[in-house]
Each structure stands twice: as C-alpha cells, then as structure tokens.
Design a protein around this motif. Structure first.
Motif, PDB file in Angstrom:
ATOM      1  N   PHE A 119      12.759   6.537  -5.185  1.00  0.00           N
ATOM      2  CA  PHE A 119      13.952   6.699  -4.363  1.00  0.00           C
ATOM      3  C   PHE A 119      13.803   5.839  -3.105  1.00  0.00           C
ATOM      4  CE2 PHE A 119      12.993  10.760  -6.396  1.00  0.00           C
ATOM      5  CZ  PHE A 119      14.203  11.159  -6.948  1.00  0.00           C
ATOM      6  N   PRO A 120      14.878   5.261  -2.601  1.00  0.00           N
ATOM      7  CA  PRO A 120      14.821   4.681  -1.251  1.00  0.00           C
ATOM      8  C   PRO A 120      14.483   5.782  -0.248  1.00  0.00           C
ATOM      9  CG  PRO A 120      16.815   3.996  -2.396  1.00  0.00           C
ATOM     10  CD  PRO A 120      16.192   5.090  -3.222  1.00  0.00           C
ATOM     11  N   PHE A 121      13.765   5.425   0.807  1.00  0.00           N
ATOM     12  CA  PHE A 121      13.364   6.428   1.786  1.00  0.00           C
ATOM     13  C   PHE A 121      13.688   6.017   3.218  1.00  0.00           C
ATOM     14  CE2 PHE A 121      10.064   8.208   4.646  1.00  0.00           C
ATOM     15  CZ  PHE A 121      10.418   9.542   4.565  1.00  0.00           C
ATOM     16  N   GLN A 145       4.251  13.924  -2.502  1.00  0.00           N
ATOM     17  CA  GLN A 145       4.924  12.769  -3.074  1.00  0.00           C
ATOM     18  C   GLN A 145       4.356  11.501  -2.434  1.00  0.00           C
ATOM     19  OE1 GLN A 145       9.207  13.184  -2.984  1.00  0.00           O
ATOM     20  NE2 GLN A 145       9.154  15.200  -3.914  1.00  0.00           N
ATOM     21  N   LEU A 146       4.529  10.372  -3.112  1.00  0.00           N
ATOM     22  CA  LEU A 146       3.963   9.118  -2.633  1.00  0.00           C
ATOM     23  C   LEU A 146       4.972   8.358  -1.789  1.00  0.00           C
ATOM     24  CD1 LEU A 146       2.138   7.749  -5.821  1.00  0.00           C
ATOM     25  CD2 LEU A 146       1.396   9.496  -4.205  1.00  0.00           C
ATOM     26  N   PHE A 147       4.473   7.699  -0.745  1.00  0.00           N
ATOM     27  CA  PHE A 147       5.285   6.832   0.097  1.00  0.00           C
ATOM     28  C   PHE A 147       4.712   5.428  -0.023  1.00  0.00           C
ATOM     29  CE2 PHE A 147       5.589  11.103   1.702  1.00  0.00           C
ATOM     30  CZ  PHE A 147       6.963  11.269   1.858  1.00  0.00           C
ATOM     31  N   ILE A 148       5.501   4.527  -0.609  1.00  0.00           N
ATOM     32  CA  ILE A 148       5.027   3.201  -0.950  1.00  0.00           C
ATOM     33  C   ILE A 148       5.864   2.161  -0.211  1.00  0.00           C
ATOM     34  CG2 ILE A 148       6.453   3.212  -3.050  1.00  0.00           C
ATOM     35  CD1 ILE A 148       4.318   1.482  -4.382  1.00  0.00           C
ATOM     36  N   THR A 149       5.192   1.219   0.426  1.00  0.00           N
ATOM     37  CA  THR A 149       5.896   0.233   1.240  1.00  0.00           C
ATOM     38  C   THR A 149       6.216  -1.027   0.429  1.00  0.00           C
ATOM     39  OG1 THR A 149       3.771  -0.607   2.056  1.00  0.00           O
ATOM     40  CG2 THR A 149       4.906   1.027   3.415  1.00  0.00           C
ATOM     41  N   ASP A 150       7.180  -1.765   0.920  1.00  0.00           N
ATOM     42  CA  ASP A 150       7.522  -3.053   0.316  1.00  0.00           C
ATOM     43  C   ASP A 150       7.503  -4.120   1.393  1.00  0.00           C
ATOM     44  OD1 ASP A 150       8.807  -4.277  -2.349  1.00  0.00           O
ATOM     45  OD2 ASP A 150       9.718  -5.227  -0.596  1.00  0.00           O
ATOM     46  N   SER A 161       8.375  -7.341   1.358  1.00  0.00           N
ATOM     47  CA  SER A 161       9.527  -8.228   1.456  1.00  0.00           C
ATOM     48  C   SER A 161      10.729  -7.557   2.111  1.00  0.00           C
ATOM     49  CB  SER A 161       9.907  -8.722   0.053  1.00  0.00           C
ATOM     50  OG  SER A 161      11.063  -9.516   0.094  1.00  0.00           O
ATOM     51  N   PHE A 162      11.032  -6.323   1.704  1.00  0.00           N
ATOM     52  CA  PHE A 162      12.212  -5.612   2.211  1.00  0.00           C
ATOM     53  C   PHE A 162      11.950  -4.893   3.537  1.00  0.00           C
ATOM     54  CE2 PHE A 162      15.393  -4.892  -1.482  1.00  0.00           C
ATOM     55  CZ  PHE A 162      15.274  -6.206  -1.872  1.00  0.00           C
ATOM     56  N   SER A 163      10.680  -4.798   3.965  1.00  0.00           N
ATOM     57  CA  SER A 163      10.321  -4.078   5.199  1.00  0.00           C
ATOM     58  C   SER A 163      10.800  -2.629   5.148  1.00  0.00           C
ATOM     59  CB  SER A 163      10.906  -4.792   6.430  1.00  0.00           C
ATOM     60  OG  SER A 163      10.423  -6.104   6.532  1.00  0.00           O
ATOM     61  N   VAL A 164      10.498  -1.957   4.045  1.00  0.00           N
ATOM     62  CA  VAL A 164      10.957  -0.590   3.832  1.00  0.00           C
ATOM     63  C   VAL A 164       9.818   0.293   3.332  1.00  0.00           C
ATOM     64  CG1 VAL A 164      13.312  -1.335   3.287  1.00  0.00           C
ATOM     65  CG2 VAL A 164      11.659  -1.001   1.424  1.00  0.00           C
ATOM     66  N   VAL A 165      10.092   1.604   3.341  1.00  0.00           N
ATOM     67  CA  VAL A 165       9.240   2.590   2.680  1.00  0.00           C
ATOM     68  C   VAL A 165      10.074   3.234   1.584  1.00  0.00           C
ATOM     69  CG1 VAL A 165       7.811   4.655   2.938  1.00  0.00           C
ATOM     70  CG2 VAL A 165       8.062   3.060   4.863  1.00  0.00           C
ATOM     71  N   ASN A 166       9.542   3.298   0.373  1.00  0.00           N
ATOM     72  CA  ASN A 166      10.179   4.013  -0.721  1.00  0.00           C
ATOM     73  C   ASN A 166       9.376   5.269  -1.049  1.00  0.00           C
ATOM     74  OD1 ASN A 166      12.372   2.155  -1.295  1.00  0.00           O
ATOM     75  ND2 ASN A 166      10.795   0.739  -2.025  1.00  0.00           N
ATOM     76  N   ARG A 167      10.001   6.151  -1.809  1.00  0.00           N
ATOM     77  CA  ARG A 167       9.376   7.447  -2.135  1.00  0.00           C
ATOM     78  C   ARG A 167       9.277   7.572  -3.657  1.00  0.00           C
ATOM     79  NH1 ARG A 167      11.939  12.474  -2.938  1.00  0.00           N
ATOM     80  NH2 ARG A 167      13.933  11.598  -2.215  1.00  0.00           N
ATOM     81  N   VAL A 168       8.124   8.058  -4.137  1.00  0.00           N
ATOM     82  CA  VAL A 168       7.870   8.142  -5.575  1.00  0.00           C
ATOM     83  C   VAL A 168       7.434   9.555  -5.952  1.00  0.00           C
ATOM     84  CG1 VAL A 168       6.293   7.412  -7.425  1.00  0.00           C
ATOM     85  CG2 VAL A 168       7.306   5.707  -5.907  1.00  0.00           C
ATOM     86  N   THR A 169       8.021  10.082  -7.032  1.00  0.00           N
ATOM     87  CA  THR A 169       7.569  11.343  -7.615  1.00  0.00           C
ATOM     88  C   THR A 169       6.996  11.059  -8.997  1.00  0.00           C
ATOM     89  OG1 THR A 169       9.745  11.831  -8.585  1.00  0.00           O
ATOM     90  CG2 THR A 169       9.319  12.635  -6.354  1.00  0.00           C
ATOM     91  N   ALA A 184       0.825  -1.213   0.000  1.00  0.00           N
ATOM     92  CA  ALA A 184       0.000   0.000   0.000  1.00  0.00           C
ATOM     93  C   ALA A 184       0.858   1.263   0.000  1.00  0.00           C
ATOM     94  CB  ALA A 184      -0.925  -0.010   1.212  1.00  0.00           C
ATOM     95  N   TRP A 185       0.219   2.378  -0.243  1.00  0.00           N
ATOM     96  CA  TRP A 185       0.925   3.653  -0.299  1.00  0.00           C
ATOM     97  C   TRP A 185      -0.028   4.789   0.045  1.00  0.00           C
ATOM     98  CZ3 TRP A 185      -1.286   6.715  -4.106  1.00  0.00           C
ATOM     99  CH2 TRP A 185      -2.028   6.029  -5.088  1.00  0.00           C
ATOM    100  N   ASP A 186       0.560   5.919   0.405  1.00  0.00           N
ATOM    101  CA  ASP A 186      -0.209   7.129   0.692  1.00  0.00           C
ATOM    102  C   ASP A 186       0.701   8.322   0.451  1.00  0.00           C
ATOM    103  OD1 ASP A 186      -2.385   8.699   1.395  1.00  0.00           O
ATOM    104  OD2 ASP A 186      -2.693   7.757   3.339  1.00  0.00           O
ATOM    105  N   TRP A 187       0.175   9.519   0.633  1.00  0.00           N
ATOM    106  CA  TRP A 187       0.975  10.716   0.398  1.00  0.00           C
ATOM    107  C   TRP A 187       0.654  11.785   1.430  1.00  0.00           C
ATOM    108  CZ3 TRP A 187      -1.832  15.141  -1.195  1.00  0.00           C
ATOM    109  CH2 TRP A 187      -3.145  14.897  -1.618  1.00  0.00           C
TER     110      TRP A 187
END
Length: 487
Positions: free
Chosen positions: A325-327, A297-302, A304-312, A282-285
């Motif tokens: 981008f990694p976040f 900007q969007l913050f999208i989780t992964d 498997s990696f247990s991370v949050v990434n950032r999308v423009t 899931a993701w939100d902004w």
C-alpha cells in the motif's frame, strides 16, 4: 458587497448540506510527521545505513565511506542534533549492526567491525570480519548488510556486476556471515538488492529492483538454497547447497517457472513499477505499537519516488505472499537507509547521487513519527478461497462498504525474461460480486471472479467510507496472489 456576504453567511445553516463548507480532505501529515535533520556544511550525509546505539544515539553510515554518531536525535527539535565523525575511509557503507561494543559495517568489499578503544569518540580498531566475495571496480557492485539474526549471523546481499553479470565470486548472491567470520552461501540469482532484513516471524527478505529477470521490483523471501532468477550466478553454486537449480527460461511467466524449477522462489510481494515506486531500498517494521495501527507490518522505502510504502505478509499453502500500500510521500531525498526505534520513531536517510529522486535534495536524514491520530486505511488484505478479506483500521460505513460497485479490480503479471523489466501483461478485470461486512464493521469479505494465480491484483476502494464518513486515505492496494487458499 459586505452586506451580501453577511446575508449569505446568515443563510448557510438553511441550505442543503452539500452546499455547506466541507471539512478538508484528510492528509498524510495529519497522521505522520516528517522532520528533517540539518547538517553542518562540511558533512555530506549520503546516508546508506542507520543503526541504534546505546543511550539513544544513532550511527549513520554514508555512501562516501564515513560513519557519524548522532546525539540528540530524539529531542523534540532535530535541529539540536550533534554530529561526530566516528570513522572514515570506508567504501560505501550500506549496512550497520551493533553488538557487544562493536559496530559491524557492511561495505563494498567486506564486513568489518569497528571499536572506540580509548573512549575519544573515534574508532581506533578496524577489523575484517569476512571478505569472501570479490569486486571488480564496477559501479554496481553494492553490498547490503542486515542486522544480526537470532543465531548471530549477518546476511549480506551482493549486487551483480554492471547490473547484468556476475563477473566476480558471489556477485548476485546472499551470504550469511557467522559470528566466527565464516561465510555461508545462502541464495543465488539476485540482481540488485536494495535492502535485507527479517520480518516479524523471523523470515529473511530482500527487495530486488526491476531489471533483467525482474519484470518489476519486489520483496523476496531469502530461503536457504533458493534461486531468484539470474542464471549467471549459478557458476558460483556450492555443491554443499544441494542440487543446482535449473537455469531460467526466458519469455515465460513466474507461475510456469515455479512449476519447472523447484528451487525457484517467487516474489512474495511485487511492488508495481511506476505505481508505488521504481527503486525499493531498505525497510523495517514496528513492534512497539507506537507507530500507529500497523504493528508488525513492513515499511519499505523507494529511492526514486522519495516515499515510504507499507507491506503486509501472509503464508498461503506454504508460500509467502502479501500486499503493498502507499503510505507516506514527501521525503527530501532518495531514501536508502532505514531504522525503526523501539519507541516508534522511523529514521530514514539517503541520497540522489547516480539516480534522481523526487525529493530534490542531494542527501538527507529525516525522522517520521505518528501524531496519535488513526487514519482510515485498508489495514491489510488477505486472500480467501473466493476472493479477498479487507480489514480496515476503523469501522466502515455499512452502506458504502456493502455496495460491490465501490470496489474496482484489475489484475496482471509480468514476462519472466532476460530482457530489462517487462510491461504489464495478461490483463484480467476481476469483478467483485458480493461484499459482506463483519459484525464489528472493521472487515469486509469480497467474493471475486476470477482469481488468477500468479497475478498482481489491484484493489481500489474510492467509494468506501468510514462510519464517520471519512474516505480511505490511500484507497488502493496491490496483492500478489502466488497461491489461492484451499477451501
């Protein structure tokens, strides 16, 4: 030994700066704080969805089919949170949306709505809103639900049967559920959506996971009547949606498929497999401006990696595209549900059941807040006719930013195929020929040769420093160049 140490300390101000003690390198935790919630031992909080309710409370839906109300979720210490079971007996909750006193739940077989009529804190009205899709009992037939769009619709994305097939109506589709409970078939060809929602400009997106007809995971625009690749889903195509898309041809490339099939919608942002994650969810902004310098900007989780990434995102020649981008790393489990509050608190939760997650715990609910310090980051990358424009969160050091040798690039694409995933193919090594810095020092224009339409362009900036000498916290971005801007 003591006298030697004392003498050395006295001499330190006289030795060259390179030998002096250096300030520690910036860390993600300097800028964003992750705070886990703790649950009573009788609650298995495999969080699949999160929604904000009135009076600063949360609704949390789980993969086990429960919904909990969380009080005190915003207090300084998350250990003060209180949990109350609102509903149980549902089937894998992967979407929550609140409206007019009703909590709308997207569960595997339907969209339902729940209400606490007698005020005791437990739902006592359960109503089916829509159940126009079918399930076979296969493990993979997940259903993800959005919050409401401006017209009051809920958007539901439906996974394939067994990850490969569409053995029940609308498996591999997006449906819109109207306020009066009707379903509108909206887009076909989805494989394994992990989240669905709306960007700041109102465009609906979902993220799809690597697999058949998906060389890598990606964020895709859900345009009405669009096709996203999996041909077996076309057997449920409604003539009211217009002419049926052409079936995909295996072994080509996304750019070729776009030219051949007018209804095919290319991914807006490819999320390179094994680089930023393996399974986006899931993701939100943020619209508050209270979550750092990345508003809208969007913050999208992964998972498997247990991370949050950032999308423009941007629109070029009428086509959606952008950069990931990694976040933030270090979540305790595999995030599945995400919700950003209006005051800039990002809630994430998930589980590792069925798939491992780097976080290591079987489930979690955590909140992420900004510390108030601004990291030195690539704020966004935009395409230009001659290359890319990179905006930073702080003014750059002009000397390092103007040195074209401080920018490294690599570009590639994936095979468009019916096989599972794809290697990176058609590699190109673009060269940054010129780097020019704006007057205010926050933007660098890069002249790049060549630009390759349809390729992911990886940009590394390890040598660029801020005006104060800080390195870029995450010195890499991955831009999906669907279109090259016209001059």
């Amino acid at each position: 030994m003591k006298s030697f140490a004392f003498a050395l300390a006295a001499l330190l101000p006289l030795v060259p700066g390179a030998l002096r003690a250096q300030s520690p390198a910036p860390q993600e935790s300097d800028y964003y704080k992750i705070e886990p919630f703790s649950f009573p031992t009788d609650i298995v909080a495999e969080v699949g969805a999160i929604e904000l309710l009135p009076e600063h409370t949360l609704a949390v839906g789980t993969r086990r089919g429960d919904v909990y109300i969380v009080d005190n979720a915003f207090t300084p210490d998350p250990a003060n949170a209180k949990y109350k079971l609102f509903a149980s007996g549902l089937h894998e909750v992967l979407g929550l949306a609140y409206k007019d006193g009703w909590l709308y739940v997207t569960q595997r077989p339907e969209v339902s709505r729940l209400k606490d009529k007698d005020g005791d804190g437990r739902a006592d009205i359960f109503e089916t809103v829509n159940a126009d899709w079918n399930i076979t009992g296969d493990y993979h037939e997940y259903a993800f639900g959005s919050r409401f769009d401006p017209k009051g619709n809920l958007w539901v994305t439906l996974c394939l049967t067994g990850s490969f097939h569409s053995n029940a109506p609308y498996r591999g589709w997006c449906l819109r559920i109207t306020p009066d409970g009707k379903s509108i078939p909206t887009a076909a060809g989805l494989r394994s959506p992990g989240g669905v929602g709306f960007s700041p400009d109102g465009t609906a997106y979902y993220d799809d996971n690597q697999g058949v007809w998906n060389g890598s995971s990606s964020l895709k625009p859900l345009l009405v009547g669009s096709f996203h690749g999996h041909p077996e889903t076309l057997k449920w195509w409604d003539n009211a949606m217009g002419e049926k898309p052409l079936e995909s041809v295996t072994g080509t490339r996304i750019t070729q498929e776009r030219e051949r099939n007018p209804k095919f919608a290319p991914p807006a942002v490819i999320l390179p497999h094994a680089k930023v994650g393996n399974s986006p969810t899931a993701w939100d902004w943020d619209e508050s401006g209270k979550f750092g310098p990345f508003t809208k900007q969007l913050f999208i989780t992964d998972q498997s990696f247990s991370v949050v990434n950032r999308v423009t995102l941007e629109t070029v020649n009428g086509v959606k595209q952008g950069c990931v981008f990694p976040f933030l790393k270090g979540l305790q489990s595999g995030p599945i549900g995400v919700r950003m509050s209006p005051d800039g608190v990002l809630f994430v939760g998930g589980s590792d059941r069925g798939w491992g997650a780097r976080g290591g715990k079987p489930f979690d609910l955590e909140r992420i807040t900004w510390t108030g310090k601004v990291p030195f980051e690539m704020h966004e990358i935009k395409a230009t006719p001659e290359g890319f424009e990179v905006k930073f969160t702080q003014p750059v050091d002009t000397t390092t930013a103007k040195d074209a040798n401080n920018y490294k690039m690599r570009a590639w694409t994936y095979i468009w195929q019916s096989s599972y995933g794809s290697p990176e193919v058609d590699e190109v090594l673009p060269k940054v020929e010129v780097a020019s810095v704006s007057e205010d020092g926050t933007t660098v224009k890069l002249k790049v040769t060549p630009l390759t339409k349809g390729h992911v362009h990886q940009l590394d900036v390890p040598g660029v420093k801020s005006k104060d000498g800080a390195p870029v916290l995450h010195p890499v971005g991955y831009y999906t160049l669907n279109e090259i801007p016209k001059s």
